[in-house]
Design a protein around this motif. Structure first.
Motif, short mmCIF file in Angstrom:
data_model
loop_
_atom_site.label_atom_id
_atom_site.label_comp_id
_atom_site.label_asym_id
_atom_site.label_seq_id
_atom_site.Cartn_x
_atom_site.Cartn_y
_atom_site.Cartn_z
N ARG A 141 0.76 -1.02 -0.13
CA ARG A 141 -0.05 0.14 -0.02
C ARG A 141 0.84 1.35 0.11
O ARG A 141 0.73 2.37 0.57
CB ARG A 141 -1.17 0.02 1.12
N TYR A 187 -2.67 -0.24 -4.42
CA TYR A 187 -2.93 -1.40 -3.77
C TYR A 187 -1.67 -2.34 -4.01
O TYR A 187 -1.22 -3.03 -3.06
CB TYR A 187 -4.06 -1.76 -3.96
N ARG A 206 -6.84 1.18 -4.48
CA ARG A 206 -7.89 1.31 -3.43
C ARG A 206 -8.70 2.76 -3.61
O ARG A 206 -7.79 3.66 -3.50
CB ARG A 206 -7.31 0.91 -2.24
N SER A 214 -11.44 5.18 -1.64
CA SER A 214 -12.01 5.27 -0.55
C SER A 214 -12.86 6.62 -0.93
O SER A 214 -12.15 8.06 -1.04
CB SER A 214 -11.32 5.68 0.66
N SER A 249 -15.59 2.00 0.13
CA SER A 249 -14.14 1.80 -0.18
C SER A 249 -13.94 0.39 -1.02
O SER A 249 -14.63 -0.54 -0.64
CB SER A 249 -13.41 1.72 1.38
N VAL A 270 -11.56 -1.94 -4.15
CA VAL A 270 -10.30 -2.29 -4.95
C VAL A 270 -10.45 -2.39 -6.10
O VAL A 270 -11.39 -3.20 -6.68
CB VAL A 270 -9.29 -3.18 -4.02
#
Length: 222
Positions: free
Chosen positions: A52, A77, A83, A85, A152, A154
């Motif tokens: 991350r 990610y 990712r 959010s 959230s 991916v």
């Protein structure tokens, strides 16, 4: 009685307890190495955790009046996934289309003449791919009765590098739900300008998500 030799006087012998301690440590070390080199039947290596690290990007989402609705954060990610959010407020309760658009310009004065919606400066969805399967398509937002929505997830449809191309990119929140052009062909209507009788041109282009009520330019961060 044994007489001390010249060698004994030059190289004194270590005490017996020191010899025993050294031998014990050597044996223990060898045993540890042997255990480490022995494979345990049926065991597997621990799965690698996704990285991350390596940069982020963010967008502040505003409505046409300039009021802040919320923000979106993008994190690397792994090498192929990002990712996302998001946390926004001030929306009508229900589902809202949520997309990446291909141009990093959020000008509320740029109004689409055909639909009357602002932020046409953000251009079309991030490509490639048709609507519903394009790089810019993301899961819709579900706003609660108080107008807040958060999510959230991916995705492997774009990377941070894709968002920071020459034109930049923007996130757009739409007024209505996005059907991702999933209208079965059995639903008939008169042929549109493209001759299609299934999902019409508007559905295929926008998913009938309606006006653009929020827009935010994606800006890379160190």
């Amino acid at each position: 009685m044994r007489q001390a030799s010249e060698e004994d006087s030059v190289m004194p012998r270590p005490p017996r307890f020191a010899l025993g301690l050294s031998l014990g440590l050597a044996v223990a070390g060898g045993l540890a190495l042997g255990l480490a080199a022995t494979a345990v039947p049926g065991a597997s290596a621990a799965p690698a955790t996704p990285s991350r690290t390596g940069g982020t990007a963010a967008a502040v989402v505003r409505d046409a009046s300039g009021r802040v609705l919320g923000s979106v954060r993008f994190e690397r990610y792994d090498l192929e996934k990002t990712r996302v959010s998001v946390s926004v407020r001030g929306l009508a309760p229900g589902f809202h289309g949520f997309h990446i658009h291909a141009a990093g310009v959020c000008d509320p004065r740029a109004v689409d003449r055909a639909t009357g919606t602002p932020f046409s400066s953000a251009g079309s969805h991030l490509g490639p791919g048709t609507h519903g399967a394009g790089a810019g398509d993301m899961p819709p937002l579900l706003a609660a009765d108080d107008g807040t929505a958060s999510a959230s997830f991916v995705t492997d449809r774009f990377t941070l590098e894709d968002l920071a191309d020459a034109n930049g990119s923007a996130v757009v929140v739409h007024a209505g739900p996005d059907n991702f052009a999933h209208i079965p062909k059995r639903y008939f209507h008169r042929p549109d300008s493209m001759g299609a009788t299934g999902p019409d041109l508007t559905t295929r282009r926008t998913g009938d998500a309606g006006a653009r009520v929020g827009c935010g330019v994606v800006r890379p961060r160190a």
